[in-house]
Motif scaffolding. Structure first.
Motif, short mmCIF file in Angstrom:
data_model
loop_
_atom_site.label_atom_id
_atom_site.label_comp_id
_atom_site.label_asym_id
_atom_site.label_seq_id
_atom_site.Cartn_x
_atom_site.Cartn_y
_atom_site.Cartn_z
N GLN A 182 0.82 -1.20 0.00
CA GLN A 182 0.00 0.00 0.00
C GLN A 182 0.87 1.26 0.00
O GLN A 182 0.57 2.23 -0.71
CB GLN A 182 -0.93 0.01 1.22
CG GLN A 182 -2.06 -1.01 1.16
CD GLN A 182 -2.91 -1.02 2.41
OE1 GLN A 182 -2.62 -0.30 3.38
NE2 GLN A 182 -3.96 -1.85 2.42
N LYS A 183 1.94 1.24 0.76
CA LYS A 183 2.82 2.40 0.81
C LYS A 183 3.50 2.64 -0.53
O LYS A 183 3.65 3.79 -0.96
CB LYS A 183 3.86 2.23 1.91
CG LYS A 183 3.29 2.41 3.30
CD LYS A 183 4.38 2.27 4.36
CE LYS A 183 3.81 2.47 5.77
NZ LYS A 183 4.85 2.33 6.82
N SER A 184 3.91 1.56 -1.19
CA SER A 184 4.58 1.71 -2.48
C SER A 184 3.61 2.16 -3.58
O SER A 184 3.99 2.91 -4.48
CB SER A 184 5.25 0.40 -2.89
OG SER A 184 4.26 -0.62 -3.04
N ALA A 185 2.34 1.72 -3.51
CA ALA A 185 1.36 2.05 -4.55
C ALA A 185 0.62 3.34 -4.27
O ALA A 185 0.33 4.12 -5.19
CB ALA A 185 0.35 0.92 -4.70
N LEU A 186 0.34 3.61 -2.98
CA LEU A 186 -0.48 4.76 -2.62
C LEU A 186 0.29 5.86 -1.89
O LEU A 186 -0.21 6.97 -1.75
CB LEU A 186 -1.65 4.31 -1.72
CG LEU A 186 -2.55 3.19 -2.28
CD1 LEU A 186 -3.55 2.76 -1.24
CD2 LEU A 186 -3.25 3.66 -3.55
N ARG A 207 -7.18 7.75 -10.44
CA ARG A 207 -7.10 8.74 -11.53
C ARG A 207 -5.69 8.83 -12.12
O ARG A 207 -5.53 9.07 -13.32
CB ARG A 207 -7.54 10.11 -11.01
CG ARG A 207 -9.04 10.22 -10.78
CD ARG A 207 -9.45 11.66 -10.49
NE ARG A 207 -8.91 12.14 -9.23
CZ ARG A 207 -9.51 11.99 -8.06
NH1 ARG A 207 -10.69 11.36 -7.99
NH2 ARG A 207 -8.97 12.47 -6.96
N SER A 208 -4.67 8.60 -11.27
CA SER A 208 -3.28 8.68 -11.76
C SER A 208 -2.68 7.31 -12.08
O SER A 208 -1.47 7.20 -12.28
CB SER A 208 -2.42 9.37 -10.70
OG SER A 208 -2.43 8.64 -9.48
N LEU A 209 -3.52 6.28 -12.14
CA LEU A 209 -3.03 4.93 -12.39
C LEU A 209 -2.58 4.78 -13.85
O LEU A 209 -3.10 5.43 -14.75
CB LEU A 209 -4.15 3.91 -12.09
CG LEU A 209 -3.77 2.43 -12.05
CD1 LEU A 209 -2.80 2.16 -10.90
CD2 LEU A 209 -5.01 1.57 -11.90
N ASP A 210 -1.58 3.91 -14.05
CA ASP A 210 -1.07 3.67 -15.39
C ASP A 210 -2.19 3.14 -16.30
O ASP A 210 -3.04 2.34 -15.88
CB ASP A 210 0.07 2.64 -15.31
CG ASP A 210 0.69 2.38 -16.68
OD1 ASP A 210 1.26 3.32 -17.26
OD2 ASP A 210 0.54 1.24 -17.16
#
Length: 319
Positions: A182-186, A207-210
């Motif tokens: 979660q920390k690495s993704a969010l 919204r900012s996802l690849d």
């Protein structure tokens, strides 16, 4: 006969026109002829089959009021207006000052009723049918139109569940991930955050996802939706929900167009005037044709008579 859908929902504060489907008139048009919209909605509620759902039991205080209301009402000497409210307030005072053993007695009775209700509710939900769901959903819609409380409609366990959206699939994966993931993704962990804060962070991350990763979620959601549409189509064909909803709508429209009464301020049906037969006008040409036909037949009969006399004379001369 039973009923559902397609009837207009009208609130007390502000009338909202919703046109009835299936080519029927709107509720406004019916109300203009038969009475107020609230009257029509009440008429539709009475036309529905009675609910088979078990009623919620009263609590301990409600049982105390029900048991002692008549006894306290006998010694009440106040005005008639607001009598029930005054008696209830008096009973509330008596309940506060009641001994603990009295309160325990009513509490135990309420608990017994509650346990019985829970068992009956489980049986009711286990035997709940799609037809009942249609009727109860319509009942709740009509009650909401009048500002009345509604009851929860049980879900049919055999009905296919609608799949979630692509964003919810992403949010579910993020919440199921470990704290380090979660920390690495969010950028932070979701463990200690409130529901509102989680939604804000997940929405920003979505919204900012690849684009490629987002497309995978979109494809998964679309595939699940296709499967759901096939399953729900088979379910509707098996239970005949659409036909039953139409039948219910028809029954409610008939109830809305039912006979009106003077109490509701609606119009009485006007009696149809008896049609008077107009005298037939005989045309002159027809009269002339009839006279000519009669004259023709008369000549033929005369000719036959004269012809028979002539033949008799001829026979007499020969003799």
């Amino acid at each position: 006969m039973f009923a559902v859908r397609n009837l207009a929902a009208v609130s007390r504060s502000q009338y909202r026109l919703v046109v009835v489907r299936d080519g029927a008139r709107s509720l406004n048009a019916v109300a203009a002829n038969l009475g107020s919209k609230e009257t029509l909605i009440r008429r539709q509620l009475r036309a529905l089959p009675p609910s088979q759902a078990p009623k919620k039991p009263p609590n301990a205080f409600a049982l105390f009021v029900k048991t002692n209301f008549e006894q306290v009402g006998k010694v009440y000497n106040g005005p008639k207006d607001g009598k029930a409210q005054a008696i209830t307030l008096k009973l509330a005072e008596l309940w506060k000052s009641a001994p603990e053993n009295t309160k325990t007695e009513y509490t135990n009775a309420a608990k017994t009723l509650r346990e019985k209700y829970v068992k009956e509710r489980k049986v009711y939900e286990a035997n709940f049918t799609p037809t009942q769901a249609i009727v109860e959903t319509r009942r709740n819609a009509l009650k909401r139109s009048l500002g009345r409380p509604t009851a929860r409609v049980p879900a049919d366990p055999n009905r296919p569940k609608r799949p979630t959206t692509s964003y919810m699939l992403f949010a579910r994966d993020m919440q199921a991930a470990s704290e380090s993931q979660q920390k690495s993704a969010l950028g932070e962990s979701l463990g200690s955050l409130s529901v509102a804060e989680r939604g804000h962070i997940l929405g920003k991350a979505w919204r900012s996802l690849d684009a490629k990763v987002k497309q995978r979620y979109i494809d998964t959601a679309e595939a699940e939706l296709k499967v759901y549409k096939k399953e729900i189509e088979a379910y509707n064909g098996r239970t005949k929900v659409g036909a039953r909803r139409k039948e219910l709508s028809r029954d409610l429209r008939r109830a809305a167009n039912g006979p009106s009464t003077a109490k509701t301020g609606s119009r009485r049906p006007v009696a149809k005037k008896a049609k008077t037969k107009k005298p037939k006008v005989v045309k002159k040409t027809a009269v002339k044709k009839k006279v000519a036909a009669k004259a023709k037949t008369a000549k033929k009969t005369v000719a036959k008579k004269t012809g028979s006399k002539a033949t008799v004379k001829k026979v007499a001369k020969k003799n």
